[in-house]
Scaffold this motif. Sequence first.
Motif, PDB file in Angstrom:
ATOM      1  N   VAL A  43     -34.348  49.434 -39.464  1.00 32.09           N
ATOM      2  CA  VAL A  43     -34.744  48.396 -38.503  1.00 32.09           C
ATOM      3  C   VAL A  43     -34.861  48.973 -37.089  1.00 32.09           C
ATOM      4  O   VAL A  43     -34.006  48.779 -36.237  1.00 32.09           O
ATOM      5  N   TYR A 130     -32.077  38.889 -31.356  1.00 37.56           N
ATOM      6  CA  TYR A 130     -31.821  39.848 -32.446  1.00 37.56           C
ATOM      7  C   TYR A 130     -31.619  39.151 -33.798  1.00 37.56           C
ATOM      8  O   TYR A 130     -32.259  39.517 -34.802  1.00 37.56           O
ATOM      9  N   ASP A 137     -36.823  39.264 -41.045  1.00 32.91           N
ATOM     10  CA  ASP A 137     -36.761  40.357 -42.030  1.00 32.91           C
ATOM     11  C   ASP A 137     -36.502  39.780 -43.418  1.00 32.91           C
ATOM     12  O   ASP A 137     -37.182  40.111 -44.394  1.00 32.91           O
ATOM     13  N   VAL A 146     -28.504  39.101 -49.809  1.00 30.40           N
ATOM     14  CA  VAL A 146     -28.470  40.007 -48.668  1.00 30.40           C
ATOM     15  C   VAL A 146     -27.095  40.673 -48.608  1.00 30.40           C
ATOM     16  O   VAL A 146     -26.133  40.075 -48.125  1.00 30.40           O
ATOM     17  N   GLN A 152     -22.010  40.872 -40.190  1.00 37.92           N
ATOM     18  CA  GLN A 152     -23.380  40.331 -40.228  1.00 37.92           C
ATOM     19  C   GLN A 152     -23.462  38.989 -40.952  1.00 37.92           C
ATOM     20  O   GLN A 152     -24.540  38.405 -41.081  1.00 37.92           O
TER      21      GLN A 152
END
Length: 334
Positions: A43, A130, A137, A146, A152
Motif C-alpha cells: 500500500v 487513511y 482497498d 481481512v 487495524q
Amino acid sequence: MNKPRLYSGMQPSADSLQVGNYIGALMQWRELQQSYEAFFSVVDLHALTQPNDPAELREKTRRTAAQYIAAGIEPSKSTLYVQSHVPAHAELAWVLSTVTGFGEAGRMTQFKDKSQRYGSDATSVGLFTYPVLMAADILLYQTDIVPVGDDQKQHVELTRDLAERFNARFGTTFQVPMPVIQQDTARIYDLQNPTAKMSKSAESDAGVLWLLDDPAVSAKKIMRAVTDSDGTVRYDRENKPGVSNLLVIFAALTGRQIPAIEDEFAGRGYGDFKKALAEVVTEEFGPVRARALEMLDDPAELDRVLAVNAAKAAEVADATLADVYDKVGLLRRV
Ligand code: TRP
C-alpha cells in the motif's frame, strides 16, 4: 466453485520486513492463499501519509513485494500488486469519503494517536482519510475476510459500517467483510524491549530481527536479547516477557508447541536456548533472504510480475467501481 475472497496489505515502510511481519502476516497469508482467492497489496498510497524520500519509497515498494514472494506468496496464484497501480483505489476512496462522517473518522484511535503526536499542523488530511482508503482497498474486491493485526481492527469495523451504509442507501453493492485478528501467539515483541511490539520503525535496531539481515547479525541480536534472572525457559508473558517472546518465535517458526520447547530446554540455560533459536531463524530466513535478494537483482522482471498482477486486480476493482459510479448517479462515460 468460487473460493471466498481475502484481502490484506502492508505498507512499504522499511527496506526489510521483520520477524513480526513474517510470523504475524506472511506465514498466515502463505497458508490462507491455498483456500482463499487472495489479494495482497503493497500500500504505497498509504505510505505517502508519512514523510518519504521518493527514491527510497520506490525501493521499499519493490523490496516489500520481493519479500512477499520470497516468503511464499505465489504471484501466479494470489494477486500480489502495488496499490497505486490500480487507480480505482483512489477513486473509490473519494466516493466513500462522501459517506463517512467527520466525527466517525475522527474517532479512529490510530489517527488520534498520530495527530496528537505530530500536532495539527503536521497532521495531513491524508492521515485523516487513511482508513477510508483502506476501506476502498477492501471493498473493491468484494472481500470476505481481512486478516490484520489488532491495531487495524477498528479500521476494518469502519469498512464494515461504510459497506452497510452504502448498501442501505444505494442498494447492495459491497460484500461486508469480516476481520480476522491475529492471535496473541502470533504477536512478536522487540528483543530489547519485550513489552513493545517489534516494529519496522523501532528506535533501536538491536531489538528488531530483519528478514534481510545477515544470519550472523540475526544470531548476535538473539544472543543479546533481553531475558531475566530466573534462568528457566518458561512461557509467562507477564513476568518473563523476553523469554516468552523468544519461545513464541521458536514455536511459530518450527510449528512446534511451546510446552514441548519448554521441556526440551528444561534444566538448560538461556545460552543454549538462544543458540538453538538462532539456528532456527537462520534456517528459516536464509532461503527467504537469498530469494528476495535474487529478485531485487532483476527489478525489471519483478516489475513485470507486478504489472501482470495489477492488471488482474484492476479487472475486479474496475467492475466494482463502475457499479458504484452508476449507483451514486455519475453520468456514464460513453
Ligand atoms: N493499514 C494497514 C496497516 O497499517 C495496511 C493496509 C492498507 C491494509 N490497506 C489494507 C490491511 C487493507 C488490510 C487490508 O497495517
